[in-house]
Design a protein around this motif. Structure first.
Motif, PDB file in Angstrom:
ATOM      1  N   LYS A 260       0.825  -1.210   0.000  1.00  7.62           N
ATOM      2  CA  LYS A 260       0.000   0.000   0.000  1.00  7.62           C
ATOM      3  C   LYS A 260       0.857   1.257   0.000  1.00  7.62           C
ATOM      4  O   LYS A 260       1.897   1.326   0.633  1.00  7.62           O
ATOM      5  N   ALA A 261       0.376   2.244  -0.738  1.00  8.11           N
ATOM      6  CA  ALA A 261       1.110   3.502  -0.864  1.00  8.11           C
ATOM      7  C   ALA A 261       1.070   4.290   0.439  1.00  8.11           C
ATOM      8  O   ALA A 261       0.045   4.339   1.122  1.00  8.11           O
ATOM      9  N   GLU A 262       2.201   4.905   0.765  1.00  7.74           N
ATOM     10  CA  GLU A 262       2.227   5.827   1.901  1.00  7.74           C
ATOM     11  C   GLU A 262       1.504   7.102   1.500  1.00  7.74           C
ATOM     12  O   GLU A 262       1.765   7.662   0.426  1.00  7.74           O
ATOM     13  N   PRO A 263       0.583   7.589   2.331  1.00  9.10           N
ATOM     14  CA  PRO A 263      -0.239   8.755   1.955  1.00  9.10           C
ATOM     15  C   PRO A 263       0.561   9.954   1.477  1.00  9.10           C
ATOM     16  O   PRO A 263       0.209  10.588   0.470  1.00  9.10           O
ATOM     17  N   SER A 264       1.660  10.293   2.167  1.00  8.01           N
ATOM     18  CA  SER A 264       2.433  11.477   1.785  1.00  8.01           C
ATOM     19  C   SER A 264       3.110  11.276   0.429  1.00  8.01           C
ATOM     20  O   SER A 264       3.166  12.198  -0.395  1.00  8.01           O
ATOM     21  N   LYS A 265       3.633  10.076   0.199  1.00  5.31           N
ATOM     22  CA  LYS A 265       4.301   9.796  -1.074  1.00  5.31           C
ATOM     23  C   LYS A 265       3.295   9.747  -2.215  1.00  5.31           C
ATOM     24  O   LYS A 265       3.565  10.227  -3.316  1.00  5.31           O
ATOM     25  N   TRP A 266       2.121   9.148  -1.941  1.00  2.33           N
ATOM     26  CA  TRP A 266       1.102   9.119  -2.987  1.00  2.33           C
ATOM     27  C   TRP A 266       0.649  10.535  -3.334  1.00  2.33           C
ATOM     28  O   TRP A 266       0.453  10.862  -4.509  1.00  2.33           O
ATOM     29  N   ALA A 267       0.500  11.376  -2.315  1.00  4.98           N
ATOM     30  CA  ALA A 267       0.060  12.756  -2.568  1.00  4.98           C
ATOM     31  C   ALA A 267       1.054  13.470  -3.477  1.00  4.98           C
ATOM     32  O   ALA A 267       0.657  14.196  -4.400  1.00  4.98           O
ATOM     33  N   GLY A 268       2.348  13.257  -3.241  1.00  6.48           N
ATOM     34  CA  GLY A 268       3.360  13.880  -4.077  1.00  6.48           C
ATOM     35  C   GLY A 268       3.329  13.355  -5.499  1.00  6.48           C
ATOM     36  O   GLY A 268       3.533  14.118  -6.467  1.00  6.48           O
ATOM     37  N   PHE A 269       3.061  12.059  -5.648  1.00  2.00           N
ATOM     38  CA  PHE A 269       2.982  11.443  -6.981  1.00  2.00           C
ATOM     39  C   PHE A 269       1.704  11.870  -7.694  1.00  2.00           C
ATOM     40  O   PHE A 269       1.731  12.257  -8.869  1.00  2.00           O
ATOM     41  N   ALA A 270       0.581  11.798  -6.991  1.00  2.76           N
ATOM     42  CA  ALA A 270      -0.714  12.112  -7.607  1.00  2.76           C
ATOM     43  C   ALA A 270      -0.790  13.558  -8.070  1.00  2.76           C
ATOM     44  O   ALA A 270      -1.518  13.877  -9.020  1.00  2.76           O
ATOM     45  N   ALA A 271      -0.040  14.449  -7.411  1.00  2.00           N
ATOM     46  CA  ALA A 271      -0.032  15.857  -7.813  1.00  2.00           C
ATOM     47  C   ALA A 271       0.554  16.039  -9.208  1.00  2.00           C
ATOM     48  O   ALA A 271       0.306  17.058  -9.866  1.00  2.00           O
ATOM     49  N   ARG A 272       1.301  15.027  -9.669  1.00  2.00           N
ATOM     50  CA  ARG A 272       1.905  15.093 -11.012  1.00  2.00           C
ATOM     51  C   ARG A 272       0.998  14.484 -12.082  1.00  2.00           C
ATOM     52  O   ARG A 272       1.377  14.423 -13.244  1.00  2.00           O
ATOM     53  N   ILE A 273      -0.161  13.988 -11.693  1.00  2.00           N
ATOM     54  CA  ILE A 273      -1.074  13.328 -12.635  1.00  2.00           C
ATOM     55  C   ILE A 273      -2.211  14.273 -12.996  1.00  2.00           C
ATOM     56  O   ILE A 273      -2.806  14.908 -12.121  1.00  2.00           O
ATOM     57  N   SER A 274      -2.521  14.368 -14.272  1.00  2.00           N
ATOM     58  CA  SER A 274      -3.707  15.123 -14.688  1.00  2.00           C
ATOM     59  C   SER A 274      -4.487  14.292 -15.705  1.00  2.00           C
ATOM     60  O   SER A 274      -3.900  13.563 -16.506  1.00  2.00           O
ATOM     61  N   TYR A 275      -5.796  14.400 -15.640  1.00  2.00           N
ATOM     62  CA  TYR A 275      -6.671  13.622 -16.528  1.00  2.00           C
ATOM     63  C   TYR A 275      -7.182  14.515 -17.649  1.00  2.00           C
ATOM     64  O   TYR A 275      -7.608  15.656 -17.419  1.00  2.00           O
ATOM     65  N   LEU A 276      -7.131  13.995 -18.858  1.00  2.00           N
ATOM     66  CA  LEU A 276      -7.625  14.718 -20.030  1.00  2.00           C
ATOM     67  C   LEU A 276      -8.673  13.863 -20.718  1.00  2.00           C
ATOM     68  O   LEU A 276      -8.359  12.807 -21.264  1.00  2.00           O
ATOM     69  N   GLN A 277      -9.910  14.315 -20.685  1.00  2.00           N
ATOM     70  CA  GLN A 277     -10.977  13.609 -21.393  1.00  2.00           C
ATOM     71  C   GLN A 277     -10.906  14.001 -22.855  1.00  2.00           C
ATOM     72  O   GLN A 277     -10.870  15.190 -23.202  1.00  2.00           O
ATOM     73  N   GLY A 278     -10.849  12.964 -23.719  1.00  2.00           N
ATOM     74  CA  GLY A 278     -10.774  13.277 -25.136  1.00  2.00           C
ATOM     75  C   GLY A 278     -10.972  12.057 -26.009  1.00  2.00           C
ATOM     76  O   GLY A 278     -10.604  10.942 -25.635  1.00  2.00           O
ATOM     77  N   ASP A 279     -11.545  12.280 -27.151  1.00  2.00           N
ATOM     78  CA  ASP A 279     -11.749  11.237 -28.153  1.00  2.00           C
ATOM     79  C   ASP A 279     -10.454  11.096 -28.956  1.00  2.00           C
ATOM     80  O   ASP A 279      -9.935  12.070 -29.494  1.00  2.00           O
ATOM     81  N   PHE A 280      -9.934   9.865 -29.048  1.00  2.00           N
ATOM     82  CA  PHE A 280      -8.671   9.639 -29.766  1.00  2.00           C
ATOM     83  C   PHE A 280      -8.764  10.035 -31.245  1.00  2.00           C
ATOM     84  O   PHE A 280      -7.749  10.268 -31.891  1.00  2.00           O
ATOM     85  N   THR A 281      -9.975  10.108 -31.766  1.00  2.00           N
ATOM     86  CA  THR A 281     -10.148  10.396 -33.197  1.00  2.00           C
ATOM     87  C   THR A 281     -10.357  11.886 -33.479  1.00  2.00           C
ATOM     88  O   THR A 281     -10.474  12.279 -34.647  1.00  2.00           O
ATOM     89  N   LYS A 282     -10.395  12.730 -32.421  1.00  2.00           N
ATOM     90  CA  LYS A 282     -10.690  14.153 -32.605  1.00  2.00           C
ATOM     91  C   LYS A 282      -9.434  15.002 -32.424  1.00  2.00           C
ATOM     92  O   LYS A 282      -8.664  14.802 -31.480  1.00  2.00           O
ATOM     93  N   LYS A 283      -9.247  15.974 -33.316  1.00  2.00           N
ATOM     94  CA  LYS A 283      -8.054  16.822 -33.249  1.00  2.00           C
ATOM     95  C   LYS A 283      -8.016  17.653 -31.974  1.00  2.00           C
ATOM     96  O   LYS A 283      -6.933  17.994 -31.472  1.00  2.00           O
TER      97      LYS A 283
END
Length: 506
Positions: free
Chosen positions: A73-96
C-alpha cells in the motif's frame, strides 16, 4: 537500476481508464517515483474517452497501486506527491481537439520546467487506435523530436506478417525507428535479463553452449488462468499469436543468440534478429508433424471447476482456436545445427510456470550403472525466480551409488531488496532512450515469418489434428510425445506442496 537523467519527462498514457494502466503502468511509475528513479521534474497526462471526476480517477489509480504494487500500500504522503503530477484529459482519440489540448498541457509543463525534456506516449489502447493516435501525434508535431520523443506500442503488433509490415511502414513514415518502442513485458523480467549475464559473463558455460554438448532445449510458459473475459480478443488470436510469436520466440532468441560485440541495443537486437532468420521454415507437412495445437475442455484447477473454452464468453461454440501450442524448431547455423528447440504454451493448465531447460548430452563414458539422469540447466522465470544445475552426485556411504542433486541460485535467498517489476525496467529504459529490451521492426517481421507457415496451414485445414485437454492438466499427450526421443515429458517445476516441504526442512 540505471542512474536517473536530468531531462524533465512528459509522460502521456492513452487508454488511461484501462486495466493495463491501473494494474501495471501507474504502479510501475509510482515505484520508480518513490525509489527516486524518475527525473525531478515529470508530469503524467492520462487521456481517455470517458468523462470522470479527476479526484475519483486518482482514487481509482491509488486502489490499483495498493492492490498491485510490489511495495504494498502507498504511503499517503508519497502518494500525494505522486498524484499531484497526474492530470486527466478527457478526449476522443479520433478528434483533433484532444491533441490540441494535450499539446497545450505538455508545452505548459515544459515552459514551467524551463527545459525541453523527454516525451513518452504510451499506447495502452486497442490495436485499432494505434494508427489513429500515431497520425495525430505526427500531424500535431507532438512527437517530432527524434532524440527526445518516443512512442510505446503494446502487442499484438499486427495479426500476421502483412499487417505487421503495414503497421511498421505506417509508423516509420511518421517517426524514426529509434522513436518506436515495441514493448514485450516478458523481456523486462529480472530472470530473463539475467540470462544474458549468465551466458556471457560466465565463461564456464559458453564453451558448452552449442550442438556438441547440448541435447535439446525446452522453453515452456504454462498459464493457470483461462481465457476469462478476453474471449472476444482471444478467439481471433489464439496461443500461437498471443504467446509464441512474441514472448517465447524472444526467449528463444536470448538463449540461442551469439555473443554481441558490445552491450549495446543495436548489437543485441542484431544478434536476436539473426537467430529468427536462421530458424528453419516449416513446410505444411512439417506443421502437422512438428506442431501440436489443442484446446482446453471443462475440468478443475486448484479445486475450482472450469468451463470449456468453447463455453467462454464471446467464444464461438464451434471454435477451433488453439489455447495450447507445442512445437519443435531447428536453427540452421553452425552453433545449433541438429539441436531441437521445443516451445510450449497453454492456458488453464495445472499451475503457472515459465521455465527454460537446457538439457546436456549424456556422459560419453557410462562407468556407473545408475548414471541415468542427464545434466540440466533449469532457468525458472516464474513463479520462482531461480537458476539451478542438475548433476549426479555420490550418496554418502560405503557403496558407490549416484543420485541427481541440484545446485540452486534463488533471488529470494541471494538478494534482500525487492525486485523491480518488468514494467518498471521497461518504462525507465524508454525514458532513458535505451531500446535494448524492445523489438525492432525487422525483428517483429522476422518473428511473424517464423509462424506464418503454421497459421497458413491451420487456415487451410481449420480442424485438422486439433487436440483437446482437460483444464487442470499439463495439456494433451501429443504435446509430450513431440519431445520423443529426446525426453519423455516436459520438465515440471516441483509442486507447491513439495516446495513447502523443502522450505520447512531447510
Amino acid at each position: 537500476m540505471k542512474p536517473k537523467k536530468a531531462y524533465p519527462a512528459a509522460i502521456t498514457i492513452f487508454g488511461a481508464r484501462g486495466d493495463l494502466t491501473r494494474r501495471k503502468l501507474i504502479p510501475a511509475l509510482y515505484n520508480l517515483f518513490i525509489e527516486n528513479h524518475l527525473p525531478a521534474l515529470f508530469e503524467i497526462f492520462c487521456v481517455d474517452f470517458q468523462t470522470v471526476d479527476e479526484a475519483a480517477f486518482k482514487n481509482d489509480l491509488l486502489s490499483g497501486v495498493n492492490e498491485f504494487s510490489r511495495n504494498g500500500k502507498a504511503e499517503p504522503s508519497k502518494w500525494a506527491g505522486f498524484a499531484a503530477r497526474i492530470s486527466y484529459l478527457q478526449g476522443d482519440f479520433t478528434k483533433k481537439e484532444t491533441y490540441i489540448s494535450l499539446k497545450t498541457k505538455v508545452e505548459d509543463f515544459e515552459k514551467s520546467s524551463k527545459q525541453r525534456g523527454n516525451r513518452m506516449f504510451y499506447f495502452a489502447v486497442a490495436p485499432r487506435f494505434i494508427e489513429v493516435i500515431a497520425e495525430a501525434l505526427s500531424t500535431r508535431k507532438l512527437c517530432s523530436n527524434k532524440t527526445h520523443d518516443r512512442i510505446v506500442v503494446e502487442k499484438p503488433f499486427g495479426t500476421d506478417l502483412a499487417t505487421a509490415r503495414k503497421l511498421n511502414h505506417f509508423l516509420t513514415k511518421r517517426f524514426s525507428e529509434k522513436q518506436v518502442y515495441r514493448i514485450d513485458h516478458y523481456l523486462g523480467k529480472e530472470t530473463v535479463q539475467n540470462i544474458m549475464a549468465f551466458r556471457f559473463a560466465n565463461f564456464v558455460f559458453e564453451p558448452l553452449w552449442n550442438k556438441n554438448y547440448i541435447d535439446h532445449i525446452q522453453i515452456s510458459v504454462a498459464e493457470q488462468v483461462s481465457v476469462g473475459k478476453r474471449g472476444g480478443y482471444y478467439d481471433a488470436s489464439g496461443a500461437l499469436r498471443d504467446m509464441i510469436q512474441n514472448h517465447l520466440l524472444q526467449l528463444l532468441c536470448i538463449v540461442a543468440m551469439e555473443c554481441p560485440g558490445a552491450y549495446k541495443a543495436e548489437a543485441i537486437r542484431d544478434a536476436k534478429t539473426k537467430v529468427l532468420k536462421s530458424i528453419r521454415p516449416f513446410t505444411t507437412q512439417q506443421v502437422f508433424k512438428n506442431v501440436v495445437r489443442a484446446q482446453y475442455t471443462a475440468g478443475e484447477v486448484d479445486d475450482v471447476q472450469r468451463i470449456a473454452y468453447r463455453q467462454e464468453e464471446q467464444v464461438s461454440p464451434e471454435s477451433n482456436t488453439e489455447t495450447f501450442v507445442a512445437l519443435k524448431m531447428l536453427i540452421d547455423n553452425p552453433r545449433w545445427e541438429g539441436v531441437p528447440f521445443f516451445l510450449r504454451t497453454g492456458k488453464s493448465m495445472t499451475r503457472q510456470s515459465s521455465v527454460i531447460v537446457v538439457q546436456f548430452k549424456d556422459s560419453p563414458h557410462k562407468i556407473f550403472k545408475d548414471d541415468i539422469v542427464p545434466n540440466r540447466l533449469i532457468i525458472s522465470i516464474q513463479p520462482e525466480l531461480e537458476i539451478s544445475l542438475l548433476f549426479e552426485s555420490k550418496v554418502p556411504g560405503l557403496q558407490m551409488k549416484l543420485v541427481p542433486v541440484e545446485m540452486d541460485f534463488t533471488y529470494q535467498e541471494a538478494y534482500t531488496e525487492s525486485l523491480p517489476e518488468a514494467y518498471e525496467a521497461l518504462l525507465l529504459d524508454v525514458l532513458h532512450g535505451d531500446a535494448t529490451l524492445f523489438m525492432r521492426a525487422d525483428q517483429v517481421e522476422a518473428a511473424w515469418k517464423v509462424v506464418m507457415p503454421i497459421l497458413d496451414a491451420w487456415k487451410k485445414s481449420p480442424s485438422k489434428q486439433l487436440q483437446f485437454y482437460e483444464s487442470g492438466t499439463w495439456g494433451p499427450a501429443a504435446g509430450s510425445n513431440l519431445l520423443k526421443p529426446y525426453a519423455k515429458e516436459w520438465y515440471r517445476l516441483p509442486s507447491r506442496e513439495t516446495v513447502k516441504k523443502l522450505a520447512v526442512n531447510k
